[in-house]
Design a protein around this motif. Sequence first.
Motif, PDB file in Angstrom:
ATOM      1  N   ASN A   1      -2.077  10.601  -0.410  1.00 14.94           N
ATOM      2  CA  ASN A   1      -2.619  10.084   0.858  1.00 14.94           C
ATOM      3  C   ASN A   1      -2.131  10.860   2.079  1.00 14.94           C
ATOM      4  N   ASP A   2      -1.390  11.956   1.861  1.00 13.26           N
ATOM      5  CA  ASP A   2      -0.906  12.817   2.945  1.00 13.26           C
ATOM      6  C   ASP A   2       0.013  12.078   3.907  1.00 13.26           C
ATOM      7  N   LEU A   3       0.781  11.121   3.400  1.00 16.74           N
ATOM      8  CA  LEU A   3       1.707  10.348   4.217  1.00 16.74           C
ATOM      9  C   LEU A   3       3.125  10.502   3.676  1.00 16.74           C
ATOM     10  N   TYR A   4       4.105  10.326   4.574  1.00 15.93           N
ATOM     11  CA  TYR A   4       5.512  10.451   4.200  1.00 15.93           C
ATOM     12  C   TYR A   4       6.033   9.164   3.561  1.00 15.93           C
ATOM     13  N   VAL A   5       6.967   9.352   2.643  1.00 17.96           N
ATOM     14  CA  VAL A   5       7.587   8.233   1.931  1.00 17.96           C
ATOM     15  C   VAL A   5       8.683   7.617   2.798  1.00 17.96           C
ATOM     16  N   ALA A   6       8.603   6.300   2.989  1.00 16.53           N
ATOM     17  CA  ALA A   6       9.594   5.560   3.769  1.00 16.53           C
ATOM     18  C   ALA A   6      10.296   4.549   2.881  1.00 16.53           C
ATOM     19  N   VAL A   7      11.507   4.157   3.290  1.00 22.07           N
ATOM     20  CA  VAL A   7      12.263   3.101   2.612  1.00 22.07           C
ATOM     21  C   VAL A   7      12.077   1.805   3.402  1.00 22.07           C
ATOM     22  N   GLU A   8      11.525   0.795   2.760  1.00 24.31           N
ATOM     23  CA  GLU A   8      11.226  -0.471   3.443  1.00 24.31           C
ATOM     24  C   GLU A   8      12.442  -1.394   3.449  1.00 24.31           C
ATOM     25  N   LYS A   9      13.398  -1.077   4.316  1.00 21.54           N
ATOM     26  CA  LYS A   9      14.647  -1.842   4.321  1.00 21.54           C
ATOM     27  C   LYS A   9      14.452  -3.266   4.830  1.00 21.54           C
ATOM     28  N   ASN A  10      13.383  -3.539   5.553  1.00 19.36           N
ATOM     29  CA  ASN A  10      13.141  -4.879   6.096  1.00 19.36           C
ATOM     30  C   ASN A  10      12.325  -5.763   5.168  1.00 19.36           C
ATOM     31  N   PHE A  11      11.842  -5.200   4.063  1.00 16.45           N
ATOM     32  CA  PHE A  11      11.176  -6.040   3.067  1.00 16.45           C
ATOM     33  C   PHE A  11      12.229  -6.940   2.415  1.00 16.45           C
ATOM     34  N   THR A  12      11.793  -8.017   1.837  1.00 15.00           N
ATOM     35  CA  THR A  12      12.713  -8.948   1.181  1.00 15.00           C
ATOM     36  C   THR A  12      12.372  -9.084  -0.295  1.00 15.00           C
ATOM     37  N   GLY A  13      13.287  -9.725  -1.015  1.00 14.76           N
ATOM     38  CA  GLY A  13      13.056  -9.986  -2.428  1.00 14.76           C
ATOM     39  C   GLY A  13      12.976  -8.717  -3.246  1.00 14.76           C
ATOM     40  N   LYS A  14      12.067  -8.710  -4.229  1.00 20.97           N
ATOM     41  CA  LYS A  14      11.944  -7.575  -5.137  1.00 20.97           C
ATOM     42  C   LYS A  14      11.403  -6.326  -4.453  1.00 20.97           C
ATOM     43  N   SER A  15      10.838  -6.486  -3.261  1.00 21.86           N
ATOM     44  CA  SER A  15      10.288  -5.333  -2.543  1.00 21.86           C
ATOM     45  C   SER A  15      11.270  -4.718  -1.562  1.00 21.86           C
ATOM     46  N   GLN A  16      12.449  -5.302  -1.418  1.00 22.58           N
ATOM     47  CA  GLN A  16      13.407  -4.765  -0.460  1.00 22.58           C
ATOM     48  C   GLN A  16      13.766  -3.329  -0.820  1.00 22.58           C
ATOM     49  N   ASN A  17      13.704  -2.433   0.169  1.00 17.47           N
ATOM     50  CA  ASN A  17      14.018  -1.015  -0.001  1.00 17.47           C
ATOM     51  C   ASN A  17      13.022  -0.284  -0.911  1.00 17.47           C
ATOM     52  N   LEU A  18      11.819  -0.848  -1.023  1.00 15.39           N
ATOM     53  CA  LEU A  18      10.747  -0.206  -1.764  1.00 15.39           C
ATOM     54  C   LEU A  18      10.391   1.130  -1.119  1.00 15.39           C
ATOM     55  N   LEU A  19      10.096   2.137  -1.937  1.00 18.69           N
ATOM     56  CA  LEU A  19       9.605   3.416  -1.423  1.00 18.69           C
ATOM     57  C   LEU A  19       8.086   3.342  -1.302  1.00 18.69           C
ATOM     58  N   ARG A  20       7.589   3.646  -0.084  1.00 18.60           N
ATOM     59  CA  ARG A  20       6.142   3.625   0.161  1.00 18.60           C
ATOM     60  C   ARG A  20       5.719   4.868   0.921  1.00 18.60           C
ATOM     61  N   ALA A  21       4.630   5.481   0.511  1.00 21.29           N
ATOM     62  CA  ALA A  21       4.049   6.598   1.245  1.00 21.29           C
ATOM     63  C   ALA A  21       3.121   6.010   2.298  1.00 21.29           C
ATOM     64  N   ARG A  22       3.647   5.858   3.547  1.00 21.06           N
ATOM     65  CA  ARG A  22       2.887   5.129   4.556  1.00 21.06           C
ATOM     66  C   ARG A  22       3.100   5.653   5.979  1.00 21.06           C
ATOM     67  N   SER A  23       3.896   6.694   6.163  1.00 19.23           N
ATOM     68  CA  SER A  23       4.243   7.157   7.512  1.00 19.23           C
ATOM     69  C   SER A  23       3.560   8.486   7.831  1.00 19.23           C
ATOM     70  N   GLU A  24       3.065   8.608   9.069  1.00 22.88           N
ATOM     71  CA  GLU A  24       2.410   9.840   9.495  1.00 22.88           C
ATOM     72  C   GLU A  24       3.401  10.918   9.928  1.00 22.88           C
ATOM     73  N   SER A  25       4.636  10.527  10.208  1.00 23.65           N
ATOM     74  CA  SER A  25       5.686  11.474  10.554  1.00 23.65           C
ATOM     75  C   SER A  25       6.982  11.048   9.878  1.00 23.65           C
TER      76      SER A  25
ATOM     77  N   THR B   1       0.835  -1.200   0.000  1.00 21.55           N
ATOM     78  CA  THR B   1       0.000   0.000   0.000  1.00 21.55           C
ATOM     79  C   THR B   1       0.871   1.251   0.000  1.00 21.55           C
ATOM     80  N   GLY B   2       0.590   2.162  -0.927  1.00 20.41           N
ATOM     81  CA  GLY B   2       1.357   3.400  -1.000  1.00 20.41           C
ATOM     82  C   GLY B   2       2.661   3.290  -1.753  1.00 20.41           C
TER      83      GLY B   2
END
Length: 221
Positions: A133-157, A98-99
């Motif tokens: 969605n009015d959310l901040y973009v985070a780097v998903e360093k704990n994701f694995t595979g092709k989604s590792q380090n995915l950028l997602r707009a999912r953080s409120e701060s 999501t995001g």
Amino acid sequence: MTSALLSLSALVAATALAAPAAEAAPRADRPTAVPAGWEAVDGADLARINAEAETRRAPSAERDGVSALAAETDLVAIQSVKNSRFVATEKNYAAPNTGALRARSEAYAGGWEGFAFEWDEANETFAIRSLANDLYVAVEKNFTGKSQNLLRARSESAGGWERFNLYYSETLDRWAIQSTLNGQFVAMENSYTGSLQYALRARSADISGSWEEFVIYTLEG
């Protein structure tokens, strides 16, 4: 720079950011991963860039993109150099993606392709807020595979996962985005297929080419 989001109905024009003023010095010594000719940009530079940018029309799905200078605004659209598509926030994707940010739109069409760059003077980094969605973009360093380090707009701060450095090449007239979480540069996954085709991931050790290069347009508020 203001962190306040402006009305999406006001986002009717765009212009590409141009080079920082000649007197603007880099914020720090250039890291070895950053090629010669690329310079770090801070919040003051970004405001100056907006004010001094030469007008350039950005493709618009809503109208034939009226060109206008957008002075002192932090609202932007991001276009991948690799596939010439605009980055959108996939706010309707199901968990865990999501995001997710993907360079999949042929033109800027509104909030899905809009972002706010917010400068933090204390730690000298940018946070990126999605207008979708009015959310901040985070780097998903704990994701694995092709989604590792995915950028997602999912953080409120904006904390450590949501901080970025911004670099500009005047010669190329292109931009690069570096995650401070893992020190990697954002790349557009042009070879991916399926729902994550054209996804943005902070996974490159350096700026090696068009995969890590973007055009940034300012949006008139």
